[in-house]
Scaffold this motif. Structure first.
Motif, PDB file in Angstrom:
ATOM      1  N   SER A 161      -0.504   5.185  -7.553  1.00  0.00           N
ATOM      2  CA  SER A 161      -1.538   4.197  -7.212  1.00  0.00           C
ATOM      3  C   SER A 161      -2.913   4.572  -7.776  1.00  0.00           C
ATOM      4  O   SER A 161      -3.707   3.700  -8.086  1.00  0.00           O
ATOM      5  CB  SER A 161      -1.663   4.056  -5.696  1.00  0.00           C
TER       6      SER A 161
ATOM      7  N   TYR B 233       0.856  -1.182   0.000  1.00  0.00           N
ATOM      8  CA  TYR B 233       0.000   0.000   0.000  1.00  0.00           C
ATOM      9  C   TYR B 233       0.893   1.232   0.000  1.00  0.00           C
ATOM     10  O   TYR B 233       1.957   1.221   0.605  1.00  0.00           O
ATOM     11  CB  TYR B 233      -0.894   0.019   1.258  1.00  0.00           C
ATOM     12  N   ASP B 234       0.424   2.292  -0.623  1.00  0.00           N
ATOM     13  CA  ASP B 234       1.229   3.524  -0.600  1.00  0.00           C
ATOM     14  C   ASP B 234       1.030   4.236   0.737  1.00  0.00           C
ATOM     15  O   ASP B 234       0.350   3.733   1.626  1.00  0.00           O
ATOM     16  CB  ASP B 234       0.908   4.430  -1.807  1.00  0.00           C
TER      17      ASP B 234
ATOM     18  N   ASN C 285      -0.691   6.670   1.506  1.00  0.00           N
ATOM     19  CA  ASN C 285      -2.070   7.073   1.772  1.00  0.00           C
ATOM     20  C   ASN C 285      -2.985   5.874   1.956  1.00  0.00           C
ATOM     21  O   ASN C 285      -4.210   5.988   1.862  1.00  0.00           O
ATOM     22  CB  ASN C 285      -2.604   7.934   0.599  1.00  0.00           C
ATOM     23  N   SER C 286      -2.364   4.712   2.194  1.00  0.00           N
ATOM     24  CA  SER C 286      -3.102   3.450   2.396  1.00  0.00           C
ATOM     25  C   SER C 286      -3.945   3.045   1.200  1.00  0.00           C
ATOM     26  O   SER C 286      -4.984   2.403   1.349  1.00  0.00           O
ATOM     27  CB  SER C 286      -4.023   3.538   3.638  1.00  0.00           C
ATOM     28  N   VAL C 287      -3.502   3.441   0.025  1.00  0.00           N
ATOM     29  CA  VAL C 287      -4.176   3.008  -1.210  1.00  0.00           C
ATOM     30  C   VAL C 287      -3.360   1.844  -1.761  1.00  0.00           C
ATOM     31  O   VAL C 287      -2.133   1.929  -1.814  1.00  0.00           O
ATOM     32  CB  VAL C 287      -4.232   4.164  -2.232  1.00  0.00           C
ATOM     33  N   PRO C 288      -4.042   0.727  -2.152  1.00  0.00           N
ATOM     34  CA  PRO C 288      -3.274  -0.401  -2.693  1.00  0.00           C
ATOM     35  C   PRO C 288      -2.416   0.057  -3.862  1.00  0.00           C
ATOM     36  O   PRO C 288      -2.894   0.762  -4.746  1.00  0.00           O
ATOM     37  CB  PRO C 288      -4.349  -1.384  -3.184  1.00  0.00           C
TER      38      PRO C 288
ATOM     39  N   VAL D 257      -1.321  -0.447  -6.960  1.00  0.00           N
ATOM     40  CA  VAL D 257      -1.606  -1.229  -8.173  1.00  0.00           C
ATOM     41  C   VAL D 257      -1.503  -0.285  -9.356  1.00  0.00           C
ATOM     42  O   VAL D 257      -2.103   0.779  -9.347  1.00  0.00           O
ATOM     43  CB  VAL D 257      -3.027  -1.834  -8.118  1.00  0.00           C
TER      44      VAL D 257
END
Lengths: 129, 578
Positions: free
Chosen positions: B252, B120-121, B123-126, B128
């Motif tokens: 992301s 995850y980055d 900012n807690s975004v996966p 991908v």
């Protein structure tokens, strides 16, 4: 090309039981990413600096967030806006094996038209809990 | 018998080369694991001499789930030695790269599949991303203990295979990343559960109390250093350091635009400006041709030209030693606490007036011996150690321009500064703008001291005025360009040739119109700058007037303009100056 805007946002729990804060994570118009510097330049009245002087694009109420998204869409001449929470984006990624899955998810997200007369009503429905 | 790898995907058809992207980029990525070895020769035939061939070594591809070991030679499809032979045969220089974090070349980030845990980055975004083939690349976390162990084993086996065939090539580490908020974020950066568990173990083992964000950052650096140390240890003399590459379209959330809209993202221009300013290499490898506009391709190829890439890839190459253009950096700001720049109004001032022409460094100060850099140095005395403080004085006495905040300075340093200025008879001027400001000249150098504590409670306009006065004192000559939104600009600089002795330097401005409509730009006349010429005008009109130079660009139009920075004592020639 569809003149839509995509707003990726995060809900942040607040101390008030009946409302959360809303934070903009990123914004995409049909021309591409709308950078933070553009957001600050065009919409400086919406954003208050926090104690460390860092704008974090946080709205303390749904009304402010609704008003902002309406202005944003109008400013970029978008016909409609799609809202995606980071939580739902995470679910979208988890359940996607390929890009066409992502496209399907995005197609199924309601597209809310931006127009002067009915925007408020539409945005009310988006955020109805 | 051919070993199988979980990541093997050998194409038996020649389809991949028919769909080869028509690209003028100077970096050619040789993804050998996607191409059967029979066609590797064809790849090399398609390359040119003035191109870089990057060969990212695919960790997962060489891992055999059957033998639980690494295969570098069972057949030619795995044979890196064969790639070397072909490069010699075709007289091409190749660069072998190993992953210093996830790769963006396949669906699991280039690692053996069994090691995959989603990253995850911040900012807690996966994390991908979508690659040019339309695949989803789910970046893995590098924080599991198995990952480090397996990585070390991979490096050891790789080194053995290089030694066995007496390879003459060295290996660099490839640090893949993207720009997030104008800052480079390595794909290695992670905030997943795997990361949190690893951090938890670290906290317990170190018996840390009162954990802060700094501890988290220290842990990230520690793990990243561990991987780099593994490279030094296992690859030995083959190890040649890292290169960082920014992948446009690699954030992301870029997936949203690329899947939702497709087409070209105008923001890539802004990314390219940051890449040039901060001296990164960037790649459009993730984008297919429909996602690159014609004008962006031109801008990208101008900026990521062969000379520039050469200066980044080879440590001993100096771009300054010839008349090549390089990024224009007018100010180097040394600020361990970046938020202090906002308090001073300095970040807003620089963003508004010198956008893309300044660097912010997080360390207190570093003097570069023999540097030809004439940029203004800005630093905070309170963060300077004794050695660093002496270096500042040295830099000033050698002709550099320094702006020094004295607030929080120790008494000893204040006395030493006063003594130094007295002993060297530095000329002094006193101003009173926001608090006391002292200006000194010595041996062609300029030093301005001020006290930032006086900025408390001062309004923004006054701070802005303060910095304008400062920049006037230092005579920072910037190009006064006003361009409509839709025009992207790049400004580079070079030394003067023997025929240009009227000038201190020559600045080149590249303008690109990425919008759908006609746009205008205007260079306001200045006593410091002379308009020399314009070239490469496509869908562009340029007209010079006493007020300045006007440029009109049609959609996808572009033009290059050269300006000479006039030497201070030279009398301007009216027919040539703006």
């Amino acid at each position: 090309m569809k003149k839509e805007m995509i707003v990726l946002y995060r809900e942040i729990p607040s101390q008030h039981v009946d409302s959360n804060f809303f934070q903009i994570h990123s914004v995409f118009s049909h021309k591409g990413r709308v950078s933070q510097s553009i957001l600050l330049e065009r919409f400086s009245t919406y954003f208050q600096a926090d104690k460390n002087h860092q704008e974090k694009f946080i709205f303390e109420s749904i009304d402010e967030f609704k008003k902002f998204c309406h202005s944003l869409g109008t400013s970029f001449r978008s016909d409609a806006v799609k809202f995606i929470s980071v939580k739902n984006y995470f679910k979208m990624i988890e359940n996607s094996e390929n890009v066409s899955n992502i496209k399907d998810f995005l197609e199924n997200i309601p597209s809310h038209r931006i127009s002067n007369s009915s925007a408020e009503g539409i945005l009310d429905r988006i955020f109805s809990l | 018998m051919k070993s199988s790898s979980l990541n093997q995907n050998i194409f038996t058809q020649r389809k991949f080369l028919k769909e080869k992207q028509v690209s003028q980029e100077k970096i050619k990525w040789f993804n050998y694991w996607e191409i059967p070895h029979r066609s590797w020769n064809e790849f090399f035939e398609s390359t040119e001499a003035q191109e870089f061939i990057f060969v990212p070594i695919h960790w997962g591809y060489h891992f055999s789930s059957e033998t639980q070991n690494y295969d570098f030679h069972s057949n030619r499809d795995f044979d890196l030695g064969y790639i070397e032979e072909l490069s010699i045969e075709h007289q091409r220089d190749i660069l072998f790269l190993i992953p210093m974090g996830p790769y963006s070349f396949d669906s699991v980030g280039g690692i053996p599949k069994h090691l995959h845990h989603q990253a995850y980055d911040l900012n807690s975004v996966p994390r991908v991303i979508q690659n040019a083939k339309g695949e989803l690349c789910k970046m893995p976390s590098f924080y599991s203990p198995e990952m480090y162990k397996e990585y070390s084993l991979f490096l050891r086996e790789l080194c053995n295979s290089f030694k066995k065939r007496k390879s003459k090539k060295r290996i660099k580490g490839l640090v893949c990343g993207s720009l997030v908020g104008n800052k480079f974020e390595n794909f290695f950066t992670d905030s997943s559960k795997t990361f949190l568990k690893a951090f938890d173990r670290y906290v317990n083992n170190s018996e840390l109390r009162d954990i802060s964000l700094e501890d988290v950052e220290d842990f990230r650096i520690l793990v990243s250093d561990l991987f780099e140390q593994a490279c030094e240890k296992q690859l030995k003399n083959y190890w040649d350091g890292n290169i960082e590459v920014v992948f446009h379209g690699g954030s992301s959330d870029d997936l949203l635009f690329r899947s939702g809209f497709g087409g070209f993202d105008n923001y890539y221009f802004q990314e390219l400006q940051t890449v040039v300013k901060d001296g990164f290499i960037s790649s459009t490898n993730l984008l297919d041709e429909t996602q690159k506009s014609h004008v962006f391709r031109n801008a990208f190829n101008e900026m990521m030209n062969f000379s520039y890439l050469e200066s980044k890839v080879y440590d001993d190459y100096h771009l300054e030693t010839n008349l090549k253009f390089k990024p224009l950096i007018l100010c180097r700001i040394f600020a361990p606490k970046e938020f202090e720049l906002r308090v001073l109004g300095l970040s807003d001032f620089f963003k508004a007036n010198y956008s893309n022409h300044y660097h912010i460094h997080s360390h207190p100060y570093k003097y570069l011996e023999g540097s030809t850099d004439q940029s203004l140095v800005f630093c905070f005395a309170r963060y300077l150690g004794e050695g660093e403080f002496l270096e500042i004085l040295k830099a000033f006495s050698k002709g550099e321009k320094i702006a020094l905040d004295l607030s929080g300075m120790t008494l000893t340093q204040r006395r030493n500064l006063e003594l130094f200025l007295l002993e060297n008879n530095a000329d002094k001027e006193l101003l009173n703008i926001i608090g006391p400001v002292s200006c000194y000249h010595l041996n062609g150098g300029s030093l301005v001291t001020f006290e930032s504590e006086h900025f408390q409670g001062v309004e923004g306009a006054k701070k802005d005025h303060f910095w304008k006065k400062m920049m006037d004192f230092f005579n920072l000559k910037s190009i006064n360009l006003k361009a409509e939104y839709g025009i992207s600009s790049f400004v580079l600089t070079r030394e003067v040739s023997p025929f240009e002795l009227n000038y201190e330097e020559v600045r080149r401005v590249y303008l690109y119109n990425f919008s759908n409509t006609k746009k205008k730009a205007f260079f306001k006349a200045s006593k410091d700058l002379a308009f020399l010429k314009f070239t490469e005008a496509t869908l562009a009109e340029v007209s010079s007037t006493p007020a300045g130079v006007e440029v009109v660009l049609k959609s996808e139009g572009q033009v290059i303009l050269d300006f000479g920075v006039i030497k201070e004592k030279h009398e301007k020639r009216n027919d040539r100056t703006l």
